[in-house]
Design an enzyme around this catalytic site. Structure first.
Site, PDB file in Angstrom:
ATOM      1  N   SER A   5      51.821  53.837  81.220  1.00 15.43           N
ATOM      2  CA  SER A   5      50.532  54.543  81.203  1.00 15.43           C
ATOM      3  C   SER A   5      49.413  53.529  81.345  1.00 15.43           C
ATOM      4  O   SER A   5      49.611  52.323  81.125  1.00 15.43           O
ATOM      5  CB  SER A   5      50.376  55.370  79.920  1.00 15.43           C
ATOM      6  OG  SER A   5      50.592  54.572  78.762  1.00 15.43           O
ATOM      7  N   GLU A   7      44.921  52.841  80.925  1.00 12.74           N
ATOM      8  CA  GLU A   7      43.655  53.280  80.343  1.00 12.74           C
ATOM      9  C   GLU A   7      42.478  52.932  81.244  1.00 12.74           C
ATOM     10  O   GLU A   7      42.410  51.841  81.805  1.00 12.74           O
ATOM     11  CB  GLU A   7      43.446  52.609  78.973  1.00 12.74           C
ATOM     12  CG  GLU A   7      42.129  53.022  78.303  1.00 12.74           C
ATOM     13  CD  GLU A   7      41.969  52.412  76.929  1.00 12.74           C
ATOM     14  OE1 GLU A   7      42.717  52.831  76.026  1.00 12.74           O
ATOM     15  OE2 GLU A   7      41.113  51.512  76.763  1.00 12.74           O
ATOM     16  N   TYR A  39      36.193  56.919  75.132  1.00 13.21           N
ATOM     17  CA  TYR A  39      35.105  57.769  74.652  1.00 13.21           C
ATOM     18  C   TYR A  39      34.180  56.881  73.835  1.00 13.21           C
ATOM     19  O   TYR A  39      34.619  56.224  72.889  1.00 13.21           O
ATOM     20  CB  TYR A  39      35.743  58.850  73.780  1.00 13.21           C
ATOM     21  CG  TYR A  39      34.897  60.007  73.329  1.00 13.21           C
ATOM     22  CD1 TYR A  39      34.473  60.962  74.227  1.00 13.21           C
ATOM     23  CD2 TYR A  39      34.591  60.178  71.981  1.00 13.21           C
ATOM     24  CE1 TYR A  39      33.751  62.068  73.804  1.00 13.21           C
ATOM     25  CE2 TYR A  39      33.867  61.281  71.542  1.00 13.21           C
ATOM     26  CZ  TYR A  39      33.452  62.225  72.457  1.00 13.21           C
ATOM     27  OH  TYR A  39      32.746  63.321  72.032  1.00 13.21           O
ATOM     28  N   ARG A  96      39.419  57.579  65.106  1.00 13.86           N
ATOM     29  CA  ARG A  96      38.208  57.658  64.287  1.00 13.86           C
ATOM     30  C   ARG A  96      36.994  57.406  65.155  1.00 13.86           C
ATOM     31  O   ARG A  96      35.996  58.109  65.082  1.00 13.86           O
ATOM     32  CB  ARG A  96      38.253  56.628  63.150  1.00 13.86           C
ATOM     33  CG  ARG A  96      37.065  56.768  62.173  1.00 13.86           C
ATOM     34  CD  ARG A  96      36.817  55.510  61.379  1.00 13.86           C
ATOM     35  NE  ARG A  96      36.176  54.479  62.197  1.00 13.86           N
ATOM     36  CZ  ARG A  96      35.792  53.308  61.713  1.00 13.86           C
ATOM     37  NH1 ARG A  96      36.019  53.002  60.450  1.00 13.86           N
ATOM     38  NH2 ARG A  96      35.207  52.414  62.499  1.00 13.86           N
ATOM     39  N   ASP A  98      34.286  54.322  67.084  1.00 14.95           N
ATOM     40  CA  ASP A  98      33.327  53.323  66.624  1.00 14.95           C
ATOM     41  C   ASP A  98      32.086  54.015  66.078  1.00 14.95           C
ATOM     42  O   ASP A  98      31.638  55.038  66.607  1.00 14.95           O
ATOM     43  CB  ASP A  98      32.925  52.401  67.779  1.00 14.95           C
ATOM     44  CG  ASP A  98      34.104  51.583  68.296  1.00 14.95           C
ATOM     45  OD1 ASP A  98      34.963  51.213  67.467  1.00 14.95           O
ATOM     46  OD2 ASP A  98      34.162  51.332  69.519  1.00 14.95           O
ATOM     47  N   HIS A 139      43.703  46.505  61.558  1.00 12.42           N
ATOM     48  CA  HIS A 139      42.381  46.943  62.007  1.00 12.42           C
ATOM     49  C   HIS A 139      41.327  45.972  61.468  1.00 12.42           C
ATOM     50  O   HIS A 139      41.385  45.569  60.299  1.00 12.42           O
ATOM     51  CB  HIS A 139      42.110  48.359  61.490  1.00 12.42           C
ATOM     52  CG  HIS A 139      40.910  49.008  62.107  1.00 12.42           C
ATOM     53  ND1 HIS A 139      39.617  48.652  61.761  1.00 12.42           N
ATOM     54  CD2 HIS A 139      40.797  49.984  63.046  1.00 12.42           C
ATOM     55  CE1 HIS A 139      38.768  49.391  62.454  1.00 12.42           C
ATOM     56  NE2 HIS A 139      39.446  50.201  63.239  1.00 12.42           N
ATOM     57  N   LYS A 155      48.153  59.138  59.485  1.00 13.39           N
ATOM     58  CA  LYS A 155      47.913  59.779  60.788  1.00 13.39           C
ATOM     59  C   LYS A 155      49.184  60.443  61.306  1.00 13.39           C
ATOM     60  O   LYS A 155      49.141  61.542  61.882  1.00 13.39           O
ATOM     61  CB  LYS A 155      47.394  58.748  61.794  1.00 13.39           C
ATOM     62  CG  LYS A 155      45.995  58.246  61.493  1.00 13.39           C
ATOM     63  CD  LYS A 155      45.439  57.357  62.584  1.00 13.39           C
ATOM     64  CE  LYS A 155      46.011  55.970  62.574  1.00 13.39           C
ATOM     65  NZ  LYS A 155      45.290  55.047  63.489  1.00 13.39           N
ATOM     66  N   PHE A 206      36.170  40.317  73.837  1.00  8.83           N
ATOM     67  CA  PHE A 206      36.861  41.535  73.420  1.00  8.83           C
ATOM     68  C   PHE A 206      37.684  41.281  72.162  1.00  8.83           C
ATOM     69  O   PHE A 206      37.690  42.073  71.219  1.00  8.83           O
ATOM     70  CB  PHE A 206      37.795  42.035  74.527  1.00  8.83           C
ATOM     71  CG  PHE A 206      37.106  42.664  75.699  1.00  8.83           C
ATOM     72  CD1 PHE A 206      35.797  43.090  75.624  1.00  8.83           C
ATOM     73  CD2 PHE A 206      37.785  42.829  76.896  1.00  8.83           C
ATOM     74  CE1 PHE A 206      35.160  43.676  76.719  1.00  8.83           C
ATOM     75  CE2 PHE A 206      37.165  43.408  77.994  1.00  8.83           C
ATOM     76  CZ  PHE A 206      35.857  43.830  77.897  1.00  8.83           C
ATOM     77  N   HIS A 256      51.582  50.383  77.800  1.00 10.62           N
ATOM     78  CA  HIS A 256      50.290  51.011  78.082  1.00 10.62           C
ATOM     79  C   HIS A 256      49.318  49.899  78.448  1.00 10.62           C
ATOM     80  O   HIS A 256      49.019  49.030  77.622  1.00 10.62           O
ATOM     81  CB  HIS A 256      49.790  51.774  76.849  1.00 10.62           C
ATOM     82  CG  HIS A 256      48.470  52.454  77.025  1.00 10.62           C
ATOM     83  ND1 HIS A 256      48.329  53.643  77.712  1.00 10.62           N
ATOM     84  CD2 HIS A 256      47.220  52.114  76.614  1.00 10.62           C
ATOM     85  CE1 HIS A 256      47.055  54.017  77.700  1.00 10.62           C
ATOM     86  NE2 HIS A 256      46.356  53.093  77.048  1.00 10.62           N
TER      87      HIS A 256
END
Length: 278
Positions: A5, A7, A39, A96, A98, A139, A155, A206, A256
């Site tokens: 996949s 992105e 998003y 969640r 940013d 995270h 989750k 990044f 991915h």
């Protein structure tokens, strides 16, 4: 069967969108399971995300829009779910998200990804396959690794079907994370997220922002290449291909790619892996 996949992120111009769609067509030749579309913080790219998702879905390829809950009301999320169902979307990446500048979690009706997963299940049942994020290296806003792992498990318990990891360059971090959550009863597929290496300064920026560790030996080699774009590309392809091969050999269910809306670097790695598998 190994899944594939890719992105994308929403573009800001019509010219950028046309380029993205050309990249989509090139990547589609390799039969990916889906294309995900990011998003922005607080829904800041909602309309552009929707437009890209629609363009992908209309072309006959499965699109998986990112949906984040921070900064959006339940009513807004409910409408977005309805819109995506109308488009024929079957997969969502539930996050969640940013925090918008100056905003806090307390201002959101849904504050965490597990709450968003539960909300989507309550609203739409099993209509969507739900992907969630995993963080093999923790995270960046988690207070410790134990809490972060428990957040992931929450989750999954809320109804996630599979997960995509933040990118990383140390395969052991992935295997350790998978072993740890499996010991806690998690049995969903956890797909490694892979960032091709094409530009050191951009990668460093990044990585500093998202907490992904660039191993010292990779940093030092990339620094040594300076502005030698060809050497960076060749070295990056070699490093990422070896990483992916080790992950797949170790049982990772797929790959991915974080494409940054480019095809060449991801395809170079995937084709090398495919060639090695023959």
């Amino acid at each position: 069967m190994t899944t594939l996949s890719f992105e994308f992120f929403p573009t800001k111009t019509d010219e950028g969108t046309q380029k993205l769609l050309r990249v989509r067509d090139e990547l589609a030749q390799h039969n990916p399971e889906f294309f995900s579309v990011t998003y922005g913080a607080g829904g800041s790219t909602r309309d552009r995300t929707y437009a890209i998702v629609k363009a992908i879905q209309d072309s006959g390829i499965s699109a998986a829009p990112h949906m984040s809950c921070v900064g959006d009301s339940k009513a807004e999320l409910r409408q977005l779910l309805h819109d995506y169902q109308a488009l024929g979307i079957k997969r969502i990446v539930a996050l969640r998200g940013d925090l918008p500048s100056g905003a806090g979690l307390a201002s959101s009706e849904l504050r965490y990804a597990n709450e968003l997963v539960e909300f989507i299940r309550d609203e739409t049942g099993d209509h969507f396959t739900l992907e969630v994020a995993a963080y093999p290296e923790m995270h960046p806003q988690a207070s410790n690794f134990d809490i972060d792992v428990q957040n992931f498990v929450n989750k999954v318990k809320a109804g996630a079907d599979s997960a995509i990891t933040q990118y990383f360059f140390n395969a052991d971090s992935y295997f350790h994370f998978v072993d740890r959550v499996q010991a806690m009863g998690v049995d969903i597929p956890i797909i490694p997220g892979i960032m091709p290496i094409t530009n050191y300064s951009k990668l460093a920026r990044f990585s500093d922002a998202c907490g992904a560790e660039i191993p010292r030996w990779i940093r030092k080699q990339l620094e040594a290449y300076g502005d030698d774009v060809d050497s960076i590309r060749q070295f990056g392809q070699h490093v990422i291909t070896e990483l992916c091969q080790r992950l797949l050999d170790g049982g990772a269910p797929g790959i991915h790619f974080y494409t940054l809306n480019q095809a060449e670097a991801s395809l170079a790695v995937w084709q090398q892996l495919s060639h090695s598998a023959k």
